[in-house]
Design a protein around this motif. Sequence first.
Motif, PDB file in Angstrom:
ATOM      1  N   ASP A  51       0.828  -1.211   0.000  1.00 43.26           N
ATOM      2  CA  ASP A  51       0.000   0.000   0.000  1.00 43.26           C
ATOM      3  C   ASP A  51       0.857   1.253   0.000  1.00 43.26           C
ATOM      4  N   VAL A  52       1.933   1.240   0.778  1.00 43.91           N
ATOM      5  CA  VAL A  52       2.843   2.390   0.809  1.00 43.91           C
ATOM      6  C   VAL A  52       3.482   2.581  -0.561  1.00 43.91           C
ATOM      7  N   SER A  53       3.866   1.484  -1.192  1.00 48.18           N
ATOM      8  CA  SER A  53       4.473   1.568  -2.519  1.00 48.18           C
ATOM      9  C   SER A  53       3.495   2.187  -3.519  1.00 48.18           C
ATOM     10  N   LYS A  54       2.230   1.774  -3.459  1.00 46.57           N
ATOM     11  CA  LYS A  54       1.219   2.344  -4.359  1.00 46.57           C
ATOM     12  C   LYS A  54       1.022   3.829  -4.082  1.00 46.57           C
ATOM     13  N   GLY A  60       4.209  10.439  -6.647  1.00 53.73           N
ATOM     14  CA  GLY A  60       5.140  10.772  -7.723  1.00 53.73           C
ATOM     15  C   GLY A  60       4.411  11.319  -8.943  1.00 53.73           C
ATOM     16  N   ARG A  61       3.300  10.686  -9.293  1.00 48.02           N
ATOM     17  CA  ARG A  61       2.506  11.173 -10.436  1.00 48.02           C
ATOM     18  C   ARG A  61       1.926  12.556 -10.147  1.00 48.02           C
ATOM     19  N   MET A  62       1.479  12.761  -8.889  1.00 51.94           N
ATOM     20  CA  MET A  62       0.944  14.081  -8.514  1.00 51.94           C
ATOM     21  C   MET A  62       2.029  15.147  -8.627  1.00 51.94           C
ATOM     22  N   GLY A  63       3.247  14.827  -8.210  1.00 53.22           N
ATOM     23  CA  GLY A  63       4.357  15.773  -8.299  1.00 53.22           C
ATOM     24  C   GLY A  63       4.697  16.124  -9.734  1.00 53.22           C
ATOM     25  N   ILE A  64       4.659  15.126 -10.600  1.00 55.88           N
ATOM     26  CA  ILE A  64       4.943  15.367 -12.025  1.00 55.88           C
ATOM     27  C   ILE A  64       3.877  16.282 -12.617  1.00 55.88           C
ATOM     28  N   GLY A  76       8.930  20.278  -6.252  1.00 56.28           N
ATOM     29  CA  GLY A  76      10.306  20.121  -5.792  1.00 56.28           C
ATOM     30  C   GLY A  76      10.367  19.526  -4.397  1.00 56.28           C
ATOM     31  N   ASP A  77       9.447  19.958  -3.531  1.00 51.36           N
ATOM     32  CA  ASP A  77       9.379  19.409  -2.179  1.00 51.36           C
ATOM     33  C   ASP A  77       9.038  17.926  -2.221  1.00 51.36           C
ATOM     34  N   LEU A  78       8.066  17.555  -3.047  1.00 48.44           N
ATOM     35  CA  LEU A  78       7.708  16.135  -3.184  1.00 48.44           C
ATOM     36  C   LEU A  78       8.878  15.323  -3.725  1.00 48.44           C
ATOM     37  N   ALA A  79       9.568  15.871  -4.734  1.00 46.26           N
ATOM     38  CA  ALA A  79      10.710  15.156  -5.314  1.00 46.26           C
ATOM     39  C   ALA A  79      11.802  14.945  -4.271  1.00 46.26           C
ATOM     40  N   TYR A  80      12.065  15.976  -3.461  1.00 47.71           N
ATOM     41  CA  TYR A  80      13.090  15.864  -2.425  1.00 47.71           C
ATOM     42  C   TYR A  80      12.708  14.796  -1.399  1.00 47.71           C
ATOM     43  N   GLN A  81      11.457  14.835  -0.917  1.00 48.40           N
ATOM     44  CA  GLN A  81      11.024  13.858   0.077  1.00 48.40           C
ATOM     45  C   GLN A  81      11.031  12.435  -0.481  1.00 48.40           C
ATOM     46  N   MET A  82      10.632  12.281  -1.728  1.00 49.19           N
ATOM     47  CA  MET A  82      10.662  10.943  -2.349  1.00 49.19           C
ATOM     48  C   MET A  82      12.109  10.460  -2.459  1.00 49.19           C
ATOM     49  N   HIS A  83      13.018  11.368  -2.802  1.00 43.96           N
ATOM     50  CA  HIS A  83      14.437  11.005  -2.883  1.00 43.96           C
ATOM     51  C   HIS A  83      14.946  10.540  -1.519  1.00 43.96           C
TER      52      HIS A  83
END
Length: 106
Positions: A51-54, A60-64, A76-83
Amino acid sequence: MKTMRTTTKSGAGNNARRPRKPRFDNPNASLFPAATNQGLTQWPTEKQILDVSKRLAKIGRMGIRAEANGDYFHSGDLAYQMHEIILATAQLFATGQRLRRKSNED
């Protein structure tokens, strides 16, 4: 010369008349529950991990989409946190590999 107030505030005596709140919801419950064979570590289930992976993929799609719409601050904040999540996952994997190697040596 200043004078001191000698009267009490209104309602100050009401505290003595209020009943105390119970400390526990169930007074008959044991303070020391029986020991179980289950360990104290609460591991996530495979479903929780999936579920976390989904959710991460959805974020990621929302950030894009946010970046495509010009919202560079949030994307950019989402990308940083995902990284950071990916780096933490890599560290967890490395720790797991070390533990596996160590247990194979024993």
